[in-house]
Design a protein around this motif. Structure first.
Motif, PDB file in Angstrom:
ATOM      1  N   VAL A   4       1.004  -0.980  -0.161  1.00 34.13           N
ATOM      2  CA  VAL A   4       0.032   0.039  -0.085  1.00 34.13           C
ATOM      3  C   VAL A   4       1.416   1.582  -0.171  1.00 34.13           C
ATOM      4  O   VAL A   4       0.377   2.013  -0.856  1.00 34.13           O
ATOM      5  CB  VAL A   4      -0.964  -0.064   1.050  1.00 34.13           C
ATOM      6  N   TRP A   5       1.799   1.389   0.931  1.00 35.41           N
ATOM      7  CA  TRP A   5       2.807   2.332   1.205  1.00 35.41           C
ATOM      8  C   TRP A   5       3.476   2.544  -0.032  1.00 35.41           C
ATOM      9  O   TRP A   5       3.953   3.582  -0.724  1.00 35.41           O
ATOM     10  CB  TRP A   5       3.528   1.986   2.201  1.00 35.41           C
ATOM     11  N   THR A   6       4.369   1.417  -0.949  1.00 38.19           N
ATOM     12  CA  THR A   6       4.502   1.784  -2.211  1.00 38.19           C
ATOM     13  C   THR A   6       4.012   2.317  -2.977  1.00 38.19           C
ATOM     14  O   THR A   6       4.405   2.981  -3.940  1.00 38.19           O
ATOM     15  CB  THR A   6       4.972   0.158  -2.400  1.00 38.19           C
ATOM     16  N   SER A   7       2.674   1.926  -3.302  1.00 40.44           N
ATOM     17  CA  SER A   7       1.730   2.546  -4.486  1.00 40.44           C
ATOM     18  C   SER A   7       1.832   3.737  -3.712  1.00 40.44           C
ATOM     19  O   SER A   7       1.566   4.493  -5.029  1.00 40.44           O
ATOM     20  CB  SER A   7       0.563   1.878  -4.423  1.00 40.44           C
ATOM     21  N   LEU A   8       1.199   3.877  -2.657  1.00 40.75           N
ATOM     22  CA  LEU A   8       0.806   5.703  -2.678  1.00 40.75           C
ATOM     23  C   LEU A   8       2.296   6.616  -2.879  1.00 40.75           C
ATOM     24  O   LEU A   8       2.446   7.845  -2.723  1.00 40.75           O
ATOM     25  CB  LEU A   8       1.149   5.610  -0.840  1.00 40.75           C
ATOM     26  N   THR A   9       3.447   6.137  -2.302  1.00 46.30           N
ATOM     27  CA  THR A   9       4.720   6.691  -2.210  1.00 46.30           C
ATOM     28  C   THR A   9       5.399   6.704  -4.286  1.00 46.30           C
ATOM     29  O   THR A   9       6.365   7.128  -3.629  1.00 46.30           O
ATOM     30  CB  THR A   9       5.628   6.735  -1.593  1.00 46.30           C
TER      31      THR A   9
END
Length: 276
Positions: free
Chosen positions: A124-129
């Motif tokens: 999730v954080w890889t997608s958001l960043t």
């Protein structure tokens, strides 16, 4: 090795290795799967009598000897190792059932496997960043694209052949083969897609569904289906994403604190054979 020689990713791997360091015994023979540069194997070798590392490709800047293997058969005899370890590797393995069978073969009775795997929140954080990190991604893709153009058009070495017969332009210049053009076209389409969407990281799912395959329940089911018992699992207690957006600007202690709020990037599994 000086502190300057250690990359941000290696610092992350060093902290994650602390999840298993206390469980290693000096007499252990350890196998690391997917060793990369060998950085973690070098660290493990400081704890145990013997550590060997294997991978399907050799790293250009090895820090520890890593043996090349075919990705199918672990090149060691039955019941060779006390411990098997991998860090952020299993998600890249296509045939996990076959790998776990091989691990069962080379692990000694009473031995244990430790696998550190990405969590859904890492995805999730890889997608958001991804979009804040996009300039870096585009620059890297442009370099890769340039390398692909050069490699597909560079002169042949003696005895080397192209995949299809070479054609000649009307002005006498050498034309790129149809196969080379097709490869380059697919490469460019993949490059464009990677700008629009954060690419899939591992071998299962897609950009939107990959987090499903990083769930703790999915990993537990995988191990149990292959005859293993999950003896212990715990979060890695370290926050980071796959884009290394701020890198070393955020220290490991700060990342530990962030993991309490934003979630852990990884999860550690200790698995054993039933009855051990």
């Amino acid at each position: 090795m000086s502190h300057a020689d250690v990359t941000h990713t290696e610092n992350v791997r060093r902290v994650e290795l602390e999840l298993i360091a206390d469980e290693l015994k000096t007499t252990d023979h350890v196998l690391e799967i997917g060793g990369g540069s060998g950085y973690q194997a070098a660290a493990i070798s400081g704890y145990v009598e013997n550590c060997v590392s294997i991978d399907v490709a050799l790293h250009p800047e090895p820090r520890f000897p890593v043996l090349l293997y075919d990705g199918v058969t672990i090149p060691f005899g039955d019941s060779t190792f006390d411990v098997i370890f991998s860090s952020n590797v299993l998600e890249h393995v296509k045939n996990l059932d076959a790998l776990l069978d091989e691990c069962a073969r080379v692990l000694k009775p009473g031995g244990a496997m430790y696998h550190i795997v990405p969590s859904p929140l890492w995805r999730v954080w890889t997608s958001l960043t991804y979009y804040p990190a996009l300039p870096k991604v585009v620059l890297g893709n442009l370099r890769n694209l340039q390398s692909a153009d050069v490699s597909l058009n560079e002169p042949l070495t003696p005895g080397q052949r192209r995949p299809t017969p070479e054609s000649t332009n009307s002005d006498g210049g050498r034309a790129t083969s149809r196969t080379a053009l097709s490869v380059l076209k697919r490469f460019k389409l993949k490059w464009i897609r990677s700008i629009l969407l954060s690419p899939r990281h591992g071998e299962r799912g897609n950009e939107f569904t990959e987090a499903f395959y990083f769930r703790a329940a999915w990993w537990r089911t995988l191990f149990e289906r292959n005859g293993w018992k999950v003896a212990e699992e715990q979060p890695g207690r370290l926050y980071y994403s796959g884009n290394i957006l701020f890198g070393a600007l955020i220290g490991m202690q700060s990342r530990r604190g962030l993991s309490r709020v934003l979630g852990s990037a990884t999860r550690k599994f200790k698995v054993v054979r039933p009855g051990d």
